[in-house]
Design an enzyme around this catalytic site. Structure first.
Site, short mmCIF file in Angstrom:
data_model
loop_
_atom_site.label_atom_id
_atom_site.label_comp_id
_atom_site.label_asym_id
_atom_site.label_seq_id
_atom_site.Cartn_x
_atom_site.Cartn_y
_atom_site.Cartn_z
N MET A 164 0.85 -1.18 0.00
CA MET A 164 0.00 0.00 0.00
C MET A 164 0.89 1.23 0.00
SD MET A 164 -3.06 0.99 2.66
CE MET A 164 -2.05 0.76 4.11
N ARG A 293 -6.04 -1.42 9.35
CA ARG A 293 -6.20 -0.86 10.70
C ARG A 293 -6.63 -1.92 11.69
NH1 ARG A 293 -8.86 5.07 9.08
NH2 ARG A 293 -6.83 6.09 8.81
N TYR A 435 1.49 3.74 12.57
CA TYR A 435 1.15 3.56 11.15
C TYR A 435 -0.32 3.19 10.96
CZ TYR A 435 2.69 -1.46 11.69
OH TYR A 435 2.90 -2.76 12.07
N GLU A 436 -0.75 3.24 9.71
CA GLU A 436 -2.16 3.11 9.31
C GLU A 436 -3.02 4.20 9.95
OE1 GLU A 436 -2.34 1.32 6.96
OE2 GLU A 436 -0.71 -0.10 7.22
N GLY A 437 -2.44 5.36 10.17
CA GLY A 437 -3.14 6.46 10.82
C GLY A 437 -2.84 6.43 12.30
#
Length: 585
Positions: A164, A293, A435-437
């Site tokens: 990604m 997430r 990570y992933e927000g």
């Protein structure tokens, strides 16, 4: 370092007794003929064996060796490729994938438990398969039939990997400022040019090809689109062609996850294929991101379980000091398990981890219902998935890091040196909050979009459902039911207040979101402990049932009150948070 052992008894208990998976599966026609509890248990047992015997032995050595960027190649630690090949050939990457394209089609609530085992065994190794499964999910949801036919079978089989590609040096959480460009080509493809950073599994030697899902802006457009960009082009017959202008600029040198290749990726007029509609790339990418997430939440959960096992065993073997009030065995010294502070840490880790596992399986159940159920049930489950995904990511990873640090503390000075292995868990788990927000962004998404964004509709709906379930419990005390119910009421009241003030106080949600999510998490865990105690009363293993009773009482006495603290922080508002001028920081 102690070998990881999957908590199979607890996992089976959740599937069979707490969430009654057999009944749910039997009512979903698309999977009713594919899965029953015996099949699920066989899958769990095999996954436990693979996690402990194949994956876990990679953990320490992979951390010591790390990945290497050599010439144009990224080389993973010794043993990674051999185990990845076995893992792929066993069908584990495509466990929950679409059977039409070679996936096994298993329900997500089962897949989540398999993921937890793999993360508990080795965080870094497991990320490669997780990114691949997420990429396949996105392609299946938004890609053209041609893209699905070409790429999904190879991704599910593990022959090819996925990545990604979102972040750029100047554009992290705010993707409006990405500079990667896509230029339309005569054959309907696009030429992709630009650079991305922090790309997990961006390149490696585990597979023959890496399939990148890249966010870029089409020339003369300000919108963001999503493109499938293979490292190596794919010919019409499915064979591999030439290199595609996709190169690794460097690998990141990280605090942890040393066996995971985190790359700077460069695209030089690489051939890419539009996924979904132009300028709607974020909508498509969020299919993958929300999958990741939840997966990263499971990373925190797996780390917590591994940390508990190491710390509990150490606490029973390490002799230091004498128990307060005198040794129960007359020995001097005693094992440190007799000390109250050590017990506090171990009980906290275990109580939070077992409730967190319940949250993860419940979220997996909602994903299954949102995919396979009909009409109203499907729509309701989708609302719950939206509400719970940021909670699962943030609360599981925050508490996962807490667990690894407490486990390290149980080891004392021995926890700070590499030989015991617990310090690696701390380093590997730390990134999960980022990570992933980041977890702050998860909390803002939860409070700002999922709670107040629909004027509390989904939150109220969930709380009503949970209260209805609590009303049916017969094996827990009224006082404990009331303790959880009153805190849900307080959450709703505070959320209503924020909803009423959000326009007049635009910084309020941003300043209070983390505390609100934590208050919700601790309260929700209270519900899960009520549920587990109610369902364990008739469990065939008396010791298992007794353990649940002790852990639940500890949770209600020591941990549930943390919800009150966090709600008090929310109620204090944002005035003092936002008052000090920026130049005084």
């Amino acid at each position: 370092m102690n070998p990881y052992q999957a908590p199979l008894t607890d996992m089976r208990f959740l599937l069979e007794h707490v969430f009654d998976a057999p009944t749910t599966w039997a009512q979903l026609p698309d999977i009713a003929d594919m899965i029953d509890i015996d099949t699920a248990n066989a899958i769990l047992e095999e996954a436990a064996k693979i996690s402990s015997e194949l994956i876990h032995p990679l953990n320490r050595a992979g951390d010591e060796q790390g990945v290497v960027h050599q010439d144009d190649n990224v080389i993973t630690p010794d043993g990674y490729k051999a185990v990845y090949d076995q893992y792929s050939q066993g069908g584990w990457i495509g466990l929950c994938g679409d059977p039409e394209f070679g996936g096994m089609g298993m329900p997500k609530m089962l897949g989540i438990l398999v993921d937890e085992m793999a993360y508990g065994a080795c965080n870094a190794f497991t990320l490669y398969g997780s990114l691949t499964a997420g990429a396949a999910l996105c392609i299946n949801a938004h890609g053209s039939d041609a893209l699905k036919q070409t790429y999904l079978p190879k991704l599910y089989s593990g022959e090819w990997a996925g990545a990604m590609d979102m972040t750029e040096p100047q554009a992290g959480s705010d993707l409006r400022h990405i500079r990667t460009r896509a230029v339309p080509q005569d054959d309907g493809s696009y030429g992709i040019t630009g650079s991305k950073i922090f790309i997990t599994g961006g390149d490696h030697d585990l597979t023959d090809n890496v399939i990148h899902l890249v966010l870029a802006k089409i020339a003369d457009s300000s919108g963001i689109s999503l493109f499938l960009v293979p490292k190596i082009t794919v010919n019409a017959d499915g064979s591999l062609g030439e290199h595609n202008g996709v190169t690794v600029g460097s690998i990141e040198h990280k605090m942890g996850l040393k066996g995971s290749a985190t790359c700077v990726m460069n695209y030089d007029n690489a051939k890419g294929y539009l996924i979904g509609q132009a300028n709607r790339g974020l909508v498509c990418m969020f299919t993958m991101m929300n999958y990741e997430r939840l997966a990263i939440g499971i990373q925190g959960l797996g780390s917590a379980q591994a940390a508990y096992q190491m710390a509990a065993e150490y606490a029973k073997e390490r002799y230091q000091g004498v128990a307060a009030g005198g040794s129960p065995t007359g020995s001097d010294p005693d094992p440190i398990i007799v000390h109250g502070d050590v017990r506090r840490m171990l009980l906290t880790i275990r109580a939070m981890t077992e409730a967190g596992r319940a949250l993860s399986v419940f979220t997996g159940l909602q994903l299954d219902l949102a995919k396979f159920a009909e009409d109203e049930v499907k729509a309701k489950a989708a609302r719950y998935v939206g509400l719970l995904t940021p909670v699962a990511k943030a609360f599981l990873t925050d508490r996962g890091l807490d667990a690894t640090i407490m486990a390290q503390q149980v080891f004392g000075g021995h926890g700070y040196i590499r030989e015991t292995g617990v310090e690696q868990l701390v380093r590997d788990t730390r990134i999960a909050q980022i990570y992933e927000g980041t977890n702050g962004i998860q909390a803002i998404d939860f409070l700002g979009r999922k709670v107040t964004g629909d004027n509390l509709t989904a939150l109220n709906e969930l709380v009503v459902d949970l209260k209805a379930q609590m009303a049916s419990f017969t094996q827990v005390s009224e006082a404990q039911i009331l303790a959880v119910s009153e805190r849900f009421d307080a959450l709703i009241k505070v959320a209503e207040s924020i909803n009423a003030q959000k326009l007049a106080q635009p910084a309020l949600i941003n300043a209070c979101a983390v505390d609100f999510l934590d208050a919700f998490g601790y309260t929700l865990y209270g519900f899960y402990w009520l549920t587990m105690v109610d369902k364990v009363a008739n469990h065939e293993d008396n010791n298992f049932a007794e353990q649940k009773g002790y852990l639940a009482q500890f949770y209600f006495d020591k941990l549930l009150p943390k919800a009150d603290y966090h709600l008090a922080q929310v109620s204090a508002g944002d005035r003092t948070t936002m008052a000090m001028p920026a130049e005084l920081f």
